[in-house]
Design a protein around this motif. Structure first.
Motif, PDB file in Angstrom:
ATOM      1  N   GLN A  32       3.476   4.762  26.811  1.00  0.00           N
ATOM      2  CA  GLN A  32       4.704   5.393  26.089  1.00  0.00           C
ATOM      3  C   GLN A  32       6.135   5.289  26.796  1.00  0.00           C
ATOM      4  O   GLN A  32       7.041   5.049  25.992  1.00  0.00           O
ATOM      5  CB  GLN A  32       4.513   6.791  25.607  1.00  0.00           C
ATOM      6  N   ILE A  33       6.167   5.700  28.056  1.00  0.00           N
ATOM      7  CA  ILE A  33       7.326   5.615  28.779  1.00  0.00           C
ATOM      8  C   ILE A  33       7.798   4.351  28.723  1.00  0.00           C
ATOM      9  O   ILE A  33       9.040   4.096  28.603  1.00  0.00           O
ATOM     10  CB  ILE A  33       6.944   6.196  30.113  1.00  0.00           C
ATOM     11  N   TYR A  34       7.033   3.201  28.868  1.00  0.00           N
ATOM     12  CA  TYR A  34       7.158   1.746  28.954  1.00  0.00           C
ATOM     13  C   TYR A  34       7.539   1.326  27.592  1.00  0.00           C
ATOM     14  O   TYR A  34       8.697   0.550  27.279  1.00  0.00           O
ATOM     15  CB  TYR A  34       6.149   0.817  29.515  1.00  0.00           C
ATOM     16  N   ALA A  38      14.043  11.929  21.429  1.00  0.00           N
ATOM     17  CA  ALA A  38      13.773  12.470  22.756  1.00  0.00           C
ATOM     18  C   ALA A  38      12.896  11.515  23.660  1.00  0.00           C
ATOM     19  O   ALA A  38      11.708  11.169  23.319  1.00  0.00           O
ATOM     20  CB  ALA A  38      13.248  13.970  22.761  1.00  0.00           C
ATOM     21  N   THR A  39      13.283  10.846  24.585  1.00  0.00           N
ATOM     22  CA  THR A  39      12.666   9.761  25.507  1.00  0.00           C
ATOM     23  C   THR A  39      12.752  10.209  27.112  1.00  0.00           C
ATOM     24  O   THR A  39      13.773  10.560  27.447  1.00  0.00           O
ATOM     25  CB  THR A  39      12.969   8.245  25.186  1.00  0.00           C
ATOM     26  N   MET A  40      12.031   9.426  27.834  1.00  0.00           N
ATOM     27  CA  MET A  40      12.223   9.445  29.357  1.00  0.00           C
ATOM     28  C   MET A  40      13.189   8.775  29.983  1.00  0.00           C
ATOM     29  O   MET A  40      13.892   9.200  30.561  1.00  0.00           O
ATOM     30  CB  MET A  40      10.995   9.245  29.967  1.00  0.00           C
ATOM     31  N   VAL A  41      13.716   7.559  29.012  1.00  0.00           N
ATOM     32  CA  VAL A  41      14.813   7.018  29.404  1.00  0.00           C
ATOM     33  C   VAL A  41      16.318   7.776  29.234  1.00  0.00           C
ATOM     34  O   VAL A  41      17.006   7.710  29.902  1.00  0.00           O
ATOM     35  CB  VAL A  41      14.823   5.721  28.425  1.00  0.00           C
ATOM     36  N   ARG A  42      15.998   8.595  28.022  1.00  0.00           N
ATOM     37  CA  ARG A  42      17.287   9.378  27.722  1.00  0.00           C
ATOM     38  C   ARG A  42      17.543  10.285  28.862  1.00  0.00           C
ATOM     39  O   ARG A  42      18.714  10.672  29.043  1.00  0.00           O
ATOM     40  CB  ARG A  42      17.037  10.045  26.491  1.00  0.00           C
ATOM     41  N   GLU A  81      16.036   2.941  34.967  1.00  0.00           N
ATOM     42  CA  GLU A  81      15.399   2.417  35.960  1.00  0.00           C
ATOM     43  C   GLU A  81      14.142   3.512  36.765  1.00  0.00           C
ATOM     44  O   GLU A  81      13.123   3.429  37.024  1.00  0.00           O
ATOM     45  CB  GLU A  81      16.206   1.980  37.272  1.00  0.00           C
ATOM     46  N   ARG A  82      14.751   4.705  36.527  1.00  0.00           N
ATOM     47  CA  ARG A  82      13.668   5.787  36.837  1.00  0.00           C
ATOM     48  C   ARG A  82      12.617   5.938  35.841  1.00  0.00           C
ATOM     49  O   ARG A  82      11.411   6.166  36.648  1.00  0.00           O
ATOM     50  CB  ARG A  82      14.440   7.302  37.075  1.00  0.00           C
ATOM     51  N   ALA A  83      12.934   5.794  34.641  1.00  0.00           N
ATOM     52  CA  ALA A  83      11.792   5.937  33.790  1.00  0.00           C
ATOM     53  C   ALA A  83      10.854   4.705  33.969  1.00  0.00           C
ATOM     54  O   ALA A  83       9.493   4.927  33.836  1.00  0.00           O
ATOM     55  CB  ALA A  83      12.367   5.540  32.409  1.00  0.00           C
ATOM     56  N   ARG A  84      11.301   3.758  34.140  1.00  0.00           N
ATOM     57  CA  ARG A  84      10.321   2.517  34.428  1.00  0.00           C
ATOM     58  C   ARG A  84       9.687   2.751  35.766  1.00  0.00           C
ATOM     59  O   ARG A  84       8.201   2.481  35.845  1.00  0.00           O
ATOM     60  CB  ARG A  84      11.274   1.196  34.899  1.00  0.00           C
ATOM     61  N   ALA A  85      10.073   3.393  36.704  1.00  0.00           N
ATOM     62  CA  ALA A  85       9.294   3.664  37.885  1.00  0.00           C
ATOM     63  C   ALA A  85       8.509   4.812  37.799  1.00  0.00           C
ATOM     64  O   ALA A  85       7.169   4.650  38.274  1.00  0.00           O
ATOM     65  CB  ALA A  85      10.469   4.255  38.990  1.00  0.00           C
ATOM     66  N   GLN A  86       8.694   5.727  36.781  1.00  0.00           N
ATOM     67  CA  GLN A  86       7.584   6.650  36.370  1.00  0.00           C
ATOM     68  C   GLN A  86       6.619   6.073  35.693  1.00  0.00           C
ATOM     69  O   GLN A  86       5.462   6.555  35.755  1.00  0.00           O
ATOM     70  CB  GLN A  86       8.244   7.575  35.586  1.00  0.00           C
ATOM     71  N   ALA A  87       6.729   5.054  34.858  1.00  0.00           N
ATOM     72  CA  ALA A  87       5.540   4.338  34.063  1.00  0.00           C
ATOM     73  C   ALA A  87       4.765   3.934  35.192  1.00  0.00           C
ATOM     74  O   ALA A  87       3.615   3.644  34.955  1.00  0.00           O
ATOM     75  CB  ALA A  87       6.261   3.498  33.085  1.00  0.00           C
ATOM     76  N   ALA A 113       0.768   4.109  35.862  1.00  0.00           N
ATOM     77  CA  ALA A 113      -0.121   3.175  35.693  1.00  0.00           C
ATOM     78  C   ALA A 113      -0.927   2.975  37.214  1.00  0.00           C
ATOM     79  O   ALA A 113      -2.249   2.716  37.089  1.00  0.00           O
ATOM     80  CB  ALA A 113       0.576   1.685  35.434  1.00  0.00           C
ATOM     81  N   ALA A 114      -0.490   3.302  38.269  1.00  0.00           N
ATOM     82  CA  ALA A 114      -1.021   2.931  39.495  1.00  0.00           C
ATOM     83  C   ALA A 114      -2.005   4.345  39.589  1.00  0.00           C
ATOM     84  O   ALA A 114      -3.290   4.300  40.069  1.00  0.00           O
ATOM     85  CB  ALA A 114      -0.033   2.936  40.516  1.00  0.00           C
ATOM     86  N   GLN A 115      -1.754   5.280  39.246  1.00  0.00           N
ATOM     87  CA  GLN A 115      -2.556   6.521  39.252  1.00  0.00           C
ATOM     88  C   GLN A 115      -3.800   6.357  38.155  1.00  0.00           C
ATOM     89  O   GLN A 115      -4.804   6.511  38.513  1.00  0.00           O
ATOM     90  CB  GLN A 115      -1.573   7.778  38.738  1.00  0.00           C
ATOM     91  N   ALA A 116      -3.542   5.733  37.018  1.00  0.00           N
ATOM     92  CA  ALA A 116      -4.311   5.478  36.012  1.00  0.00           C
ATOM     93  C   ALA A 116      -5.632   4.779  36.713  1.00  0.00           C
ATOM     94  O   ALA A 116      -6.851   4.783  36.903  1.00  0.00           O
ATOM     95  CB  ALA A 116      -4.129   4.979  34.772  1.00  0.00           C
ATOM     96  N   ALA A 117      -5.081   3.437  37.250  1.00  0.00           N
ATOM     97  CA  ALA A 117      -6.010   2.591  38.040  1.00  0.00           C
ATOM     98  C   ALA A 117      -6.719   3.159  38.971  1.00  0.00           C
ATOM     99  O   ALA A 117      -8.020   2.916  39.445  1.00  0.00           O
ATOM    100  CB  ALA A 117      -5.240   1.306  38.484  1.00  0.00           C
ATOM    101  N   GLY A 118      -6.325   4.232  39.814  1.00  0.00           N
ATOM    102  CA  GLY A 118      -7.110   4.658  40.911  1.00  0.00           C
ATOM    103  C   GLY A 118      -7.905   5.564  40.502  1.00  0.00           C
ATOM    104  O   GLY A 118      -9.145   5.850  41.077  1.00  0.00           O
ATOM    105  N   HIS A 119      -8.126   6.223  39.094  1.00  0.00           N
ATOM    106  CA  HIS A 119      -8.995   7.014  38.769  1.00  0.00           C
ATOM    107  C   HIS A 119     -10.426   6.188  38.784  1.00  0.00           C
ATOM    108  O   HIS A 119     -11.467   6.937  38.463  1.00  0.00           O
ATOM    109  CB  HIS A 119      -8.857   7.605  37.492  1.00  0.00           C
ATOM    110  N   LEU A 120     -10.256   4.892  38.696  1.00  0.00           N
ATOM    111  CA  LEU A 120     -11.449   4.105  38.350  1.00  0.00           C
ATOM    112  C   LEU A 120     -12.011   3.584  39.493  1.00  0.00           C
ATOM    113  O   LEU A 120     -13.063   2.622  39.554  1.00  0.00           O
ATOM    114  CB  LEU A 120     -11.231   2.928  37.392  1.00  0.00           C
TER     115      LEU A 120
END
Length: 303
Positions: free
Chosen positions: A227-229, A255-259, A264-270, A274-281
């Motif tokens: 959603q952030i992306y 209301a969005t994280m970009v707002r 750039e910070r929103a992109r970094a958060q996304a 994503a990296a955190q999601a991958a780590g769960h597996l």
């Protein structure tokens, strides 16, 4: 494990394409057009759900189910039900009373292709058909699994999930929400259905509690990154790339994280999510390689 995990170029695209073909065949079979007076309704339903799309949620169901050697046809039925539920939400989201968008997946929105009343009914019927499919014996031999699938989808899509998030989204237009408030909004409106798609594969496979927990955590963080992306794409992509009207969130004061974070910070958060999601597996080893690649795709896609 790093997100760049697929050795063969195009492996994720190939796997997603194969899953999409299986699920679309199921959708075609599950939504036959009758030679009766309600044919227009089913035509509108088919238009809404068979009119392209990434099939990301469907792929999640299929690929998580694959971790537990679930029958592919059974998994495809559940994936089809998720796509029906998702399509209903898009049909209603595009209506004049909601986001008022004339374009969806590069084609006229359902209410523009048909009419507003037909689109409302098509959305209603797609929602109910989704639950009907989950409840049918062909979906799973164990009635407890079918009940669990129905309950989990209801919770993900109802007042404490997607629909509740949509209400918050509408009420928040033009208002300054905090980061935690936007996180909750997006978790309900978008994240819960993505999380369910991952969880459904575990339900089908009767996954042990520890593995189920990892899958749910993966789906949760993947949904948040997605959603952030999406917010980033709304600011940066063209209508042709997105297949829908671009820039509408900013114009409507959504209301969005970009707002609140900036682009750039929103992109970094996304990317972090994503990296955190991958780590769960990581505990699944090489069997989860495509699901981890999907996390990377979520924050590099063009639409």
């Amino acid at each position: 494990m790093a997100l760049d995990v697929v050795n063969k170029p195009g492996a994720l695209a190939e796997a997603m394409g194969e899953a999409a073909r299986l699920v679309e065949a199921q959708l075609d079979a599950l939504l036959p057009v009758p030679e009766t007076a309600e044919a227009k309704l089913i035509e509108a339903m088919r238009y809404a759900v068979l009119n392209g799309g990434k099939r990301l949620r469907a792929f999640l169901v299929m690929e998580v189910a694959k971790l537990f050697s679930v029958n592919r046809t059974c998994a495809a039925r559940v994936a089809a039900s998720v796509e029906m539920l998702h399509a209903y939400s898009l049909v209603h989201d595009d209506l004049p009373a909601m986001d008022d968008d004339d374009l969806r997946r590069g084609q006229p929105s359902c209410h523009k292709k048909f009419d507003e009343a037909t689109a409302i009914l098509a959305g209603d019927a797609l929602q109910t058909r989704a639950f009907e499919v989950l409840a049918e014996e062909d979906t799973h031999a164990d009635p407890e699994a079918r009940v669990e699938l129905v309950l989990a989808l209801a919770m993900a899509s109802g007042m404490r999930g997607m629909v509740g998030g949509q209400m918050i989204d509408m009420e928040s237009e033009g208002k300054d929400l905090t980061g935690p408030e936007i996180t909750r909004l997006q978790a309900l409106k978008t994240g819960r259905l993505i999380q369910y798609a991952a969880e459904a594969g575990g339900i089908l496979g009767r996954a042990p509690a520890a593995q189920r927990h990892a899958i749910v955590a993966y789906g949760r963080d993947l949904g948040a990154a997605f959603q952030i992306y999406d917010d980033v794409l709304d600011e940066t992509a063209t209508p042709e790339e997105m297949g829908k009207t671009a820039g509408k969130d900013a114009a409507a004061g959504k209301a969005t994280m970009v707002r609140i974070l900036g682009l750039e910070r929103a992109r970094a958060q996304a990317e972090t999510l994503a990296a955190q999601a991958a780590g769960h597996l990581d505990g699944f080893g090489e069997r989860a390689v495509l699901l981890q690649a999907l996390a990377r795709f979520t924050v590099t896609r063009k639409s």
